[in-house]
Write an enzyme that holds these catalytic residues in place. Sequence first.
Site, mmCIF file in Angstrom:
data_model
loop_
_atom_site.group_PDB
_atom_site.id
_atom_site.type_symbol
_atom_site.label_atom_id
_atom_site.label_comp_id
_atom_site.label_asym_id
_atom_site.label_seq_id
_atom_site.Cartn_x
_atom_site.Cartn_y
_atom_site.Cartn_z
ATOM 1 N N GLY A 41 11.977 -14.134 11.287
ATOM 2 C CA GLY A 41 12.199 -14.361 9.817
ATOM 3 C C GLY A 41 13.211 -14.913 9.380
ATOM 4 O O GLY A 41 14.040 -15.166 10.405
ATOM 5 N N SER A 43 16.970 -15.484 7.867
ATOM 6 C CA SER A 43 18.268 -14.776 7.783
ATOM 7 C C SER A 43 18.241 -13.960 6.876
ATOM 8 O O SER A 43 18.208 -14.483 5.527
ATOM 9 C CB SER A 43 19.447 -15.550 7.885
ATOM 10 O OG SER A 43 20.599 -14.866 7.704
ATOM 11 N N GLY A 44 18.319 -12.535 6.912
ATOM 12 C CA GLY A 44 18.606 -11.635 5.571
ATOM 13 C C GLY A 44 16.995 -11.233 5.261
ATOM 14 O O GLY A 44 17.161 -10.439 4.270
ATOM 15 N N LYS A 47 14.874 -8.075 9.428
ATOM 16 C CA LYS A 47 14.548 -8.008 10.718
ATOM 17 C C LYS A 47 15.419 -6.863 11.488
ATOM 18 O O LYS A 47 14.944 -5.776 12.146
ATOM 19 C CB LYS A 47 14.733 -9.374 11.638
ATOM 20 C CG LYS A 47 14.021 -10.432 11.231
ATOM 21 C CD LYS A 47 14.149 -11.630 12.036
ATOM 22 C CE LYS A 47 15.791 -12.271 12.074
ATOM 23 N NZ LYS A 47 16.165 -12.890 10.844
ATOM 24 N N SER A 48 16.729 -6.941 11.463
ATOM 25 C CA SER A 48 17.458 -5.930 12.147
ATOM 26 C C SER A 48 17.244 -4.523 11.449
ATOM 27 O O SER A 48 17.251 -3.577 12.023
ATOM 28 C CB SER A 48 18.755 -6.236 11.940
ATOM 29 O OG SER A 48 19.193 -7.712 12.701
ATOM 30 N N SER A 115 14.157 -17.348 15.163
ATOM 31 C CA SER A 115 13.238 -18.047 16.043
ATOM 32 C C SER A 115 12.205 -18.736 15.221
ATOM 33 O O SER A 115 11.225 -18.483 15.142
ATOM 34 C CB SER A 115 12.470 -16.979 16.777
ATOM 35 O OG SER A 115 11.956 -15.707 16.102
HETATM 36 S S1 ADX Z 1 17.836 -18.621 15.992
HETATM 37 O O1 ADX Z 1 17.560 -19.739 15.175
HETATM 38 O O2 ADX Z 1 18.270 -19.131 17.302
HETATM 39 O O3 ADX Z 1 16.864 -17.665 16.186
HETATM 40 P P1 ADX Z 1 19.749 -16.363 15.665
HETATM 41 O O4 ADX Z 1 18.571 -15.550 15.150
HETATM 42 O O5 ADX Z 1 19.963 -16.408 17.200
HETATM 43 O O6 ADX Z 1 19.022 -17.856 15.219
HETATM 44 O O7 ADX Z 1 20.939 -16.448 14.864
HETATM 45 C C1 ADX Z 1 20.670 -16.237 13.415
HETATM 46 C C2 ADX Z 1 22.044 -15.558 13.020
HETATM 47 O O8 ADX Z 1 23.335 -16.190 12.733
HETATM 48 C C3 ADX Z 1 22.053 -15.167 11.342
HETATM 49 O O9 ADX Z 1 21.528 -14.049 11.037
HETATM 50 C C4 ADX Z 1 23.074 -15.491 10.849
HETATM 51 O O10 ADX Z 1 23.996 -14.497 10.759
HETATM 52 C C5 ADX Z 1 23.891 -16.413 11.668
HETATM 53 N N1 ADX Z 1 24.139 -17.806 11.527
HETATM 54 C C6 ADX Z 1 25.311 -18.587 11.492
HETATM 55 N N2 ADX Z 1 24.952 -19.938 11.234
HETATM 56 C C7 ADX Z 1 23.671 -19.826 10.986
HETATM 57 C C8 ADX Z 1 22.818 -20.855 10.550
HETATM 58 N N3 ADX Z 1 23.462 -22.359 10.642
HETATM 59 N N4 ADX Z 1 21.332 -20.994 10.434
HETATM 60 C C9 ADX Z 1 20.877 -19.694 10.740
HETATM 61 N N5 ADX Z 1 21.712 -18.530 11.018
HETATM 62 C C10 ADX Z 1 23.093 -18.702 11.223
#
Ligand code: ADX
Length: 228
Positions: A41, A43-44, A47-48, A115
């Site tokens: 899902g 960010s924010g 999930k966590s 993801s």
């Molecule tokens: S993923 O796309 O590779 O699955 P992942 O879950 O590891 O991302 O990391 C996301 C976390 O990194 C977010 O919760 C956020 O706090 C932080 N973050 C920093 N920069 C970004 C960005 N450009 N896009 C998304 N998340 C970011």
Amino acid sequence: MTANIMLAEKSPDVVWQESEIDKERRNKLNRHKSAILWFTGLSGSGKSTIANELEKVLHQLTLRTFILDGDNIRHGLSRDLGFSDEDRKENIRRIGEVSKLFIDSGTITLTTFISPFEEERQMVRQLVNENEFVEIYVKCSLNECEKRDVKGLYKKARSGEIKQFTGIDSPYEEPESAELVVDTTTMTTEESVNTILKYLIENDIIRCQRETDKAILTACNYYQFINQ
Ligand code: ADX
């Protein structure tokens, strides 16, 4: 042989080493199955928060659990990766492989990564047995995530201070085949955890047969599904 072992791409002469203490024996010792609970899902989205609350309940039920968290993994295993499409794919590939090891270790692993790509989520699903992968879409509108902006990152992304931010200038593909969808704009954390617990019990991933288990779930207000 363990399921789904791939040939080593760059070193074809390495041979898979079996260990006598295998997943089945670990599951028997633990008295529960292994599983990957794959939270995806924006960010924010929550999930966590949900994974942590769920893990507390599973832990109280004396199940072996571990959380692989997006932000934490990027401090270590994936510290060399950024947020380009390619880096995100590599991030998820690594987590998939780590999660698979956790499956073999007998653990219920909760993963909390954005993801964003369907293909990578499917790729992880293929790494393990069918009933071992539970995809949980933590659904929340971009608008609401942006309103919450717990880490202040959306604000930075809107101002251009952060590039390739999911939902702003990097895509998020909604899951096509998630086992569960929990909508955090309408559900409380407790309701989301309840939904997941219900699924885990109904699909025989966890069992709550002992009186103490029921007492624990009652104490956590998660009892309503057990008697159904
Ligand atoms: S993923 O796309 O590779 O699955 P992942 O879950 O590891 O991302 O990391 C996301 C976390 O990194 C977010 O919760 C956020 O706090 C932080 N973050 C920093 N920069 C970004 C960005 N450009 N896009 C998304 N998340 C970011």
